[in-house]
Design a protein around this motif. Structure first.
Motif, mmCIF file in Angstrom:
data_model
loop_
_atom_site.group_PDB
_atom_site.id
_atom_site.type_symbol
_atom_site.label_atom_id
_atom_site.label_comp_id
_atom_site.label_asym_id
_atom_site.label_seq_id
_atom_site.Cartn_x
_atom_site.Cartn_y
_atom_site.Cartn_z
ATOM 1 N N VAL A 135 8.001 -70.623 -2.668
ATOM 2 C CA VAL A 135 7.594 -70.429 -1.271
ATOM 3 C C VAL A 135 6.903 -69.075 -1.114
ATOM 4 C CG1 VAL A 135 8.411 -70.195 1.103
ATOM 5 C CG2 VAL A 135 9.405 -71.946 -0.376
ATOM 6 N N ALA A 136 7.473 -68.032 -1.739
ATOM 7 C CA ALA A 136 6.859 -66.693 -1.660
ATOM 8 C C ALA A 136 5.473 -66.689 -2.287
ATOM 9 C CB ALA A 136 7.758 -65.673 -2.357
ATOM 10 N N TYR A 137 5.331 -67.363 -3.413
ATOM 11 C CA TYR A 137 4.031 -67.451 -4.088
ATOM 12 C C TYR A 137 2.976 -68.054 -3.165
ATOM 13 C CZ TYR A 137 0.487 -69.708 -7.059
ATOM 14 O OH TYR A 137 -0.688 -70.159 -7.602
ATOM 15 N N TRP A 138 3.316 -69.174 -2.534
ATOM 16 C CA TRP A 138 2.344 -69.855 -1.682
ATOM 17 C C TRP A 138 2.065 -69.079 -0.394
ATOM 18 C CZ3 TRP A 138 -0.912 -73.556 -2.956
ATOM 19 C CH2 TRP A 138 -0.636 -74.336 -4.081
ATOM 20 N N LEU A 139 3.103 -68.462 0.183
ATOM 21 C CA LEU A 139 2.888 -67.703 1.415
ATOM 22 C C LEU A 139 2.024 -66.472 1.178
ATOM 23 C CD1 LEU A 139 6.407 -67.882 3.096
ATOM 24 C CD2 LEU A 139 4.277 -68.821 4.023
ATOM 25 N N THR A 140 2.262 -65.767 0.063
ATOM 26 C CA THR A 140 1.442 -64.584 -0.213
ATOM 27 C C THR A 140 0.014 -64.984 -0.568
ATOM 28 O OG1 THR A 140 2.258 -64.558 -2.506
ATOM 29 C CG2 THR A 140 3.375 -63.121 -0.914
ATOM 30 N N LYS A 141 -0.151 -66.169 -1.081
ATOM 31 C CA LYS A 141 -1.500 -66.682 -1.333
ATOM 32 C C LYS A 141 -2.257 -66.862 -0.022
ATOM 33 C CE LYS A 141 -3.698 -70.127 -4.308
ATOM 34 N NZ LYS A 141 -3.477 -71.277 -5.225
ATOM 35 N N LYS A 142 -1.493 -67.077 1.058
ATOM 36 C CA LYS A 142 -2.081 -67.227 2.396
ATOM 37 C C LYS A 142 -2.018 -65.906 3.170
ATOM 38 C CE LYS A 142 -0.433 -72.038 2.535
ATOM 39 N NZ LYS A 142 -1.711 -72.755 2.553
ATOM 40 N N ASN A 143 -1.781 -64.802 2.444
ATOM 41 C CA ASN A 143 -1.801 -63.447 3.005
ATOM 42 C C ASN A 143 -0.660 -63.176 3.988
ATOM 43 O OD1 ASN A 143 -4.236 -62.665 1.617
ATOM 44 N ND2 ASN A 143 -5.359 -63.934 3.083
ATOM 45 N N LYS A 144 0.441 -63.884 3.851
ATOM 46 C CA LYS A 144 1.621 -63.585 4.657
ATOM 47 C C LYS A 144 2.417 -62.453 4.000
ATOM 48 C CE LYS A 144 1.144 -66.637 7.934
ATOM 49 N NZ LYS A 144 0.952 -66.214 9.349
ATOM 50 N N LYS A 145 3.029 -61.624 4.852
ATOM 51 C CA LYS A 145 3.870 -60.527 4.349
ATOM 52 C C LYS A 145 5.294 -61.048 4.223
ATOM 53 C CE LYS A 145 0.846 -56.957 6.140
ATOM 54 N NZ LYS A 145 0.688 -55.784 7.037
ATOM 55 N N VAL A 146 5.781 -61.048 2.989
ATOM 56 C CA VAL A 146 7.017 -61.755 2.645
ATOM 57 C C VAL A 146 8.063 -60.792 2.104
ATOM 58 C CG1 VAL A 146 8.007 -63.503 1.107
ATOM 59 C CG2 VAL A 146 5.773 -63.897 2.180
ATOM 60 N N LEU A 147 9.299 -61.011 2.520
ATOM 61 C CA LEU A 147 10.455 -60.313 1.968
ATOM 62 C C LEU A 147 11.393 -61.352 1.383
ATOM 63 C CD1 LEU A 147 12.389 -57.852 1.587
ATOM 64 C CD2 LEU A 147 13.225 -58.310 3.907
ATOM 65 N N VAL A 148 11.729 -61.211 0.093
ATOM 66 C CA VAL A 148 12.686 -62.102 -0.568
ATOM 67 C C VAL A 148 13.993 -61.347 -0.737
ATOM 68 C CG1 VAL A 148 13.208 -63.458 -2.632
ATOM 69 C CG2 VAL A 148 10.844 -63.305 -1.797
ATOM 70 N N LEU A 149 15.092 -61.942 -0.265
ATOM 71 C CA LEU A 149 16.423 -61.344 -0.389
ATOM 72 C C LEU A 149 17.274 -62.207 -1.316
ATOM 73 C CD1 LEU A 149 17.101 -60.496 3.365
ATOM 74 C CD2 LEU A 149 16.308 -58.937 1.579
ATOM 75 N N GLU A 150 17.806 -61.597 -2.363
ATOM 76 C CA GLU A 150 18.672 -62.295 -3.310
ATOM 77 C C GLU A 150 20.030 -61.606 -3.320
ATOM 78 O OE1 GLU A 150 20.844 -64.130 -5.994
ATOM 79 O OE2 GLU A 150 18.970 -64.965 -5.219
ATOM 80 N N LYS A 151 21.104 -62.373 -3.179
ATOM 81 C CA LYS A 151 22.430 -61.780 -3.033
ATOM 82 C C LYS A 151 22.976 -61.172 -4.330
ATOM 83 C CE LYS A 151 25.201 -65.998 -3.703
ATOM 84 N NZ LYS A 151 26.030 -65.441 -4.788
ATOM 85 N N THR A 152 22.532 -61.667 -5.494
ATOM 86 C CA THR A 152 22.988 -61.107 -6.757
ATOM 87 C C THR A 152 22.057 -59.974 -7.185
ATOM 88 O OG1 THR A 152 21.699 -62.585 -8.160
ATOM 89 C CG2 THR A 152 23.835 -63.396 -7.389
ATOM 90 N N GLU A 153 22.354 -59.391 -8.330
ATOM 91 C CA GLU A 153 21.582 -58.241 -8.796
ATOM 92 C C GLU A 153 20.348 -58.628 -9.598
ATOM 93 O OE1 GLU A 153 21.941 -55.159 -7.902
ATOM 94 O OE2 GLU A 153 23.679 -55.661 -6.666
ATOM 95 N N THR A 154 20.085 -59.929 -9.723
ATOM 96 C CA THR A 154 18.891 -60.364 -10.436
ATOM 97 C C THR A 154 18.388 -61.674 -9.866
ATOM 98 O OG1 THR A 154 17.956 -60.910 -12.617
ATOM 99 C CG2 THR A 154 20.219 -61.622 -12.178
ATOM 100 N N LEU A 155 17.134 -61.972 -10.096
ATOM 101 C CA LEU A 155 16.585 -63.254 -9.700
ATOM 102 C C LEU A 155 17.064 -64.349 -10.656
ATOM 103 C CD1 LEU A 155 12.874 -62.182 -8.992
ATOM 104 C CD2 LEU A 155 14.763 -62.376 -7.352
ATOM 105 N N ALA A 156 16.890 -65.591 -10.260
ATOM 106 C CA ALA A 156 17.240 -66.759 -11.085
ATOM 107 C C ALA A 156 18.697 -66.740 -11.509
ATOM 108 C CB ALA A 156 16.331 -66.835 -12.310
#
Length: 421
Positions: free
Chosen positions: A31-52
């Motif tokens: 979702v972040a990839y596609w939104l930033t492709k459309k020039n949206k300013k995105v914040l991703v919050l992950e509860k753990t200390e790493t992605l995936a």
């Protein structure tokens, strides 16, 4: 290719963020990839200390197109899988993608063959590129598979990809386009004003945006409650065993037809071993670029207990060796487990809800995230941007399952949400 994950957070951040995405797995980062492709300013919050850290980093890399019946969900998987070549070119990373290796559904006997062949015929009638192979034709393609295998369905467009690499490739590209990613920022509360979601409270501060996206996977039940919503998603555990690096033994991912057949004809469960019935899945094998072979996976209700069990490991190894006898000479070096975000009707929850404005769902993908994330990321970005959808989300609309939390019954909460919620 080092990903810079922001560790600092600004208290009461009322910046010009367009979208907050809660969840740092393949769905959230797509979702972040596609939104930033459309020039949206995105914040991703992950509860753990790493992605995936959830399903994306604890599963196999199978892209299957022959383990479901014809229909919307299957067609969506074909669409998503077909988007990978263009996306990976844009990401500048192959992510271990094997285009054209195909995927196999193995039939151990004539009874399984009849069920799978009938399903394959229906898939062909719907326009899917999928067909049956005899046992000998299968072994011409995959010579290490057992002589006992009676037949298999084969989907040429199936394949495999490294989900862990995919998440980080999405993240790198999203950051290049201006996204901010913060790990260790679990959401404690969704901030609601006048019936609209306007932000979130986390241990690292409060963040505000025009839209909030729930991409929290198996933890969406908790996030939903933080927004005052009943979101029936709970974890379904899968255990996986990994071998040492081996010489090339298998090109495409394979899985046994037992689970598929039992879904279509439940009375067949009586034909399978007690462990197959208990652990609720067929065996699946995939060889990675490094040569290791992933063997999965169980299908268990165990809440968020990630421990591995001896009985599951023994069963997975025995099933794998039965399908590929050469594995009897391999060393099995480790095991791990993860959670599939399960919904009561086995369909994802994607779209907006009438119960909370500016709140969008992209969750509940169970085991289909690898096939679906490319098209779901695009679909959600189109929903947020008010564009025409590339594919309708009608069957996935949230309010078939979602409702205000205080309207959920005790039985619904007990059956469809994680324990302790």
């Amino acid at each position: 290719k080092i990903l810079k994950i922001h560790k600092k957070a600004e208290k009461n951040m009322k910046s010009d963020i367009d979208v907050i995405i809660v969840g740092g797995g393949m769905i959230g980062l797509s979702v972040a990839y596609w939104l930033t492709k459309k020039n949206k300013k995105v914040l991703v919050l992950e509860k753990t200390e790493t992605l995936a850290a959830g399903s994306s980093g604890a599963g196999d890399g199978h892209i299957y197109h022959n383990t479901k019946m014809p229909g919307y969900h299957t067609n969506l998987g074909f669409t998503g899988g077909g988007m990978y070549p263009e996306i990976l070119k844009d990401l500048g990373d192959s992510c271990g993608f094997t285009e054209g290796s195909g995927s196999y559904l193995l039939c151990d006997n004539e009874q399984e063959y009849e069920i799978v062949a009938a399903a394959t015929k229906k898939m062909q009638e719907s326009g899917a590129d999928i067909y049956m192979l005899t046992g000998d034709e299968l072994r011409e393609r995959e010579p290490y598979l057992s002589e006992h295998i009676y037949a298999a369905s084969y989907a040429p467009s199936g394949g495999k990809i490294d989900p862990f690499e995919l998440v980080f490739a999405y993240a790198r590209k999203a950051e290049e386009r201006g996204a901010t990613i913060i790990c260790g920022a679990g959401v404690d509360e969704v901030i609601i004003e006048n019936g609209k979601a306007v932000g979130v409270k986390t241990s690292k501060g409060d963040y505000y945006a025009n839209t909030i996206v729930d991409a929290a996977g198996s933890w969406s039940g908790f996030l939903g409650k933080a927004a005052g919503l009943y979101v029936p998603v709970k974890p379904r555990k899968g255990q996986i065993v990994v071998t040492e690096g081996c010489a090339p033994m298998i090109k495409g991912p394979v899985t046994t037809a037992s689970n598929f057949c039992a879904k279509l004809q439940p009375e067949l469960m009586g034909l399978f071993s007690d462990m197959t019935k208990k652990l609720g899945h067929g065996a699946a094998l995939e060889q990675t670029e490094a040569g290791t072979i992933l063997i999965g996976a169980t299908n268990e209700w165990d809440d968020f207990d990630k421990s591995n069990t001896i009985e599951a490991i023994e069963w997975l190894i025995a099933e794998a060796c039965r399908e590929m006898p050469a594995l009897k000479n391999a060393h099995f070096i480790r095991s791990f487990s993860g959670f599939r975000p399960f919904t009561p009707d086995h369909l994802p929850i994607v779209g907006t809800t009438a119960y909370l404005e500016n709140y969008v769902f992209a969750t509940g993908f169970e085991g289909g995230g690898l096939s679906l994330n490319p098209v779901i990321g695009r679909m959600v970005s189109e929903l947020i941007c008010g564009e025409e959808l590339c594919v309708t989300n009608e069957p996935l609309r949230p309010d078939r399952l979602v409702k205000p939390y205080d309207q959920a019954t005790e039985e619904e909460i007990a059956n469809n949400l994680p324990k302790g919620i």
